[in-house]
Design an enzyme around this catalytic site. Structure first.
Site, short mmCIF file in Angstrom:
data_model
loop_
_atom_site.label_atom_id
_atom_site.label_comp_id
_atom_site.label_asym_id
_atom_site.label_seq_id
_atom_site.Cartn_x
_atom_site.Cartn_y
_atom_site.Cartn_z
N SER A 170 38.42 46.84 47.49
CA SER A 170 37.48 46.74 46.36
C SER A 170 36.29 47.68 46.56
CB SER A 170 36.93 45.30 46.26
OG SER A 170 37.95 44.42 45.93
N GLY A 222 45.04 47.26 39.45
CA GLY A 222 44.29 46.57 38.40
C GLY A 222 42.82 46.94 38.45
N ARG A 241 50.19 43.46 32.99
CA ARG A 241 49.01 42.65 33.31
C ARG A 241 48.03 42.61 32.12
NH1 ARG A 241 47.06 43.89 39.22
NH2 ARG A 241 45.83 42.04 38.78
N ASP A 273 42.94 36.51 46.49
CA ASP A 273 44.00 37.40 46.97
C ASP A 273 44.67 36.88 48.24
OD1 ASP A 273 43.51 39.10 44.87
OD2 ASP A 273 42.29 40.50 46.03
N LYS A 319 48.34 38.25 38.64
CA LYS A 319 48.08 39.25 39.68
C LYS A 319 49.24 40.26 39.68
CE LYS A 319 44.14 37.71 40.91
NZ LYS A 319 42.95 38.52 40.59
N ARG A 342 52.10 35.01 41.13
CA ARG A 342 52.14 34.58 42.54
C ARG A 342 52.42 33.09 42.70
NH1 ARG A 342 47.31 38.58 44.79
NH2 ARG A 342 48.63 40.44 44.91
N ARG A 346 51.00 41.99 48.43
CA ARG A 346 50.58 40.80 49.19
C ARG A 346 51.76 39.84 49.43
NH1 ARG A 346 45.68 42.08 50.19
NH2 ARG A 346 44.40 43.04 48.60
C1 S3P Z 1 39.24 42.85 42.60
C2 S3P Z 1 39.07 41.65 41.97
C3 S3P Z 1 40.08 40.60 41.96
C4 S3P Z 1 41.14 40.80 43.02
C5 S3P Z 1 41.60 42.22 43.08
C6 S3P Z 1 40.45 43.16 43.36
C7 S3P Z 1 38.15 43.86 42.51
O1 S3P Z 1 40.71 40.59 40.70
O2 S3P Z 1 42.22 39.95 42.78
O3 S3P Z 1 42.57 42.38 44.11
O4 S3P Z 1 38.17 44.83 43.27
O5 S3P Z 1 37.26 43.68 41.67
P1 S3P Z 1 40.08 39.77 39.48
O6 S3P Z 1 38.72 40.27 39.29
O7 S3P Z 1 40.93 40.03 38.29
O8 S3P Z 1 40.12 38.34 39.91
#
Ligand code: S3P
Length: 423
Positions: free
Chosen positions: A19, A90, A118, A310, A337, A341, A383
């Site tokens: 992130s 994502g 998604r 996650d 996700k 999951r 994952r």
């Molecule tokens: C992330 C936020 C999460 C997480 C993803 C990374 C990010 O998703 O599951 O792996 O970097 O902001 P969500 O914000 O959709 O929950």
């Protein structure tokens, strides 16, 4: 080949946080001057972000030791000459949409087969409320997205989901709005955007569950050292706890309180984990000393869920090996996700002999059933691949993963590091 049941011993340094790596590239691109990033995650997802920003006219040097992003300021992006491809990511898709919504050009943004399933309505709705012209090319509220930049207005958005991707997309659009932008979440999600945007010079603060950003800041290039990814560390935390006789030191792991649910859960399940060398300068970090432990089941629900969202696949593996019942609730987000999951964990853990039942918003696992090897369907989900690699260490007989290479998305050295700990 992994030495099944060999204890894990020694030290491991986890690659950079996914992130934070994404955000360093994105915010660096929007800042004036050069941003230098060390310990950047060289995983496929973050490389997709680099690729997108290069196509938007940003020069980025990637020497593996460090990344240099030659930012051009908030208004320095150029129209790409092709479709932007976010791959499996994502975070890339949703965050970049917030930026693209405000540019004076049009873009088409797509990704792989998983990304194209998604949900994007969650960002299309708030960005449209801000004035964005964003449409799903196939009319199914998924990527590919067509984004035509437009003047944006500040809004106060009350998000139905606790999602850092949604929050960050809106905050990034808020950089370009004509007034203040607020995002209120039902439960606080990871706050890396808020921390890093402030570090780059944005006027952003939080009031309880609301993040508030002022438009049109002057962002300046920065030096960023990315902490190790707790989501990647989670596989070794689990393996260290579950494989008898293990004792490992996992170094320099990010322990931001919006991400540290795995530690709280592992400790409540009876895990022997000690935090060493804690450092609270910027994004907090610590070394984690993990010793094998007898785990017991617990209930995981409510505000903690976004802080370990996650990690729920690997927590499922811990629960399957623990004594007693683990109940996971309030985690319907698992369905959207990289794979569904809930379904995928139920399918694969059942194939290995575990007792797991899926529910509308989580799962119930009766731990302690002996696990046996199986063929694991990975559904394009990194994952899932890594969680079942850990499960295979506990199972009798051979486990085969449909696609082992998926680890490259977030943890390219995963198999190598695990083998080193088992030598
Ligand atoms: C992330 C936020 C999460 C997480 C993803 C990374 C990010 O998703 O599951 O792996 O970097 O902001 P969500 O914000 O959709 O929950």
């Amino acid at each position: 080949m992994l030495n099944k049941k060999n204890p894990l011993k020694g030290e491991v340094t986890i690659p950079g946080d996914k992130s934070i790596s994404h955000r360093a590239v994105m915010f660096g691109a929007l800042a004036e001057g050069t941003t230098e990033v060390t310990n950047f995650l060289q995983g496929a997802d973050c490389l997709s972000t680099i690729d997108c920003f290069r196509k938007l006219g940003i020069e980025i040097d990637n020497t593996k030791e460090r990344i240099l992003i030659h930012g051009k300021g908030l208004h320095g992006l150029k129209a790409p000459s092709c479709v932007l491809d976010a791959g499996n990511s994502g975070t890339t898709t949703r965050l970049i949409s917030g930026i693209l919504a405000a540019q004076d050009f049009e873009t088409t943004l797509t990704g792989d087969a998983s990304i194209q399933k998604r949900p994007m309505r969650r960002i299309m709705e708030p960005l449209s409320m801000m004035g964005a012209d964003i449409t799903s090319v196939n009319g199914n509220d998924c990527a590919p997205l067509h984004i035509k930049g437009a003047p944006l207005h500040g809004i106060h958005y009350h998000s139905k989901v606790a999602s850092a991707q949604v929050k960050s997309a809106i905050l990034l659009a808020g950089l370009y709005a004509d007034g203040e932008t607020r995002v209120t979440e039902p439960t606080i999600s990871r706050n890396h955007s808020e921390i890093m945007l402030r570090y780059f010079g944005a006027d952003i603060h939080t009031e309880d569950k609301t993040a508030i950003i002022q438009p049109n800041p002057l962002l300046h290039g920065q030096k960023i050292t990315v902490p190790g990814d707790i989501s990647s560390a989670a596989y070794f935390i689990a393996a260290g706890l579950l494989v008898p006789g293990s004792e490992i030191l996992i170094k320099n792991v990010g322990i931001n309180p919006t991400r540290d649910g795995i530690l709280k859960v592992a400790l409540s399940m009876g895990g022997n984990i000690t935090l060493l060398n804690e450092n609270y300068d910027g994004e907090p970090t610590a070394d984690l000393l993990v010793k094998s432990s007898e785990l017991h089941g617990i209930t995981i629900e409510g505000n903690i869920i976004p802080t370990l969202i996650d990690e729920l696949p690997i927590i499922n593996i811990m629960a399957a090996a623990a004594k007693g019942t683990t109940v996971i609730k309030d985690a319907a987000e698992l369905k959207v996700k990289e794979s569904n999951r809930i379904d995928v964990m139920v399918e694969n853990l059942t194939a290995m002999g575990a007792d797991i039942t899926g529910t509308d918003d989580g799962m119930i696992i009766e731990g302690g059933k002996p696990l046996h090897g199986a063929f694991i369907k990975t559904y394009m989900d990194h994952r899932i691949a890594m969680s079942f690699t850990v499960a295979s260490l506990l199972a009798d007989g051979e486990t085969t993963l449909e696609d082992k290479e998926l680890a490259n998305i977030s943890f390219p050295t995963f198999y190598h590091d695990l083998e080193m700990l088992q030598k």
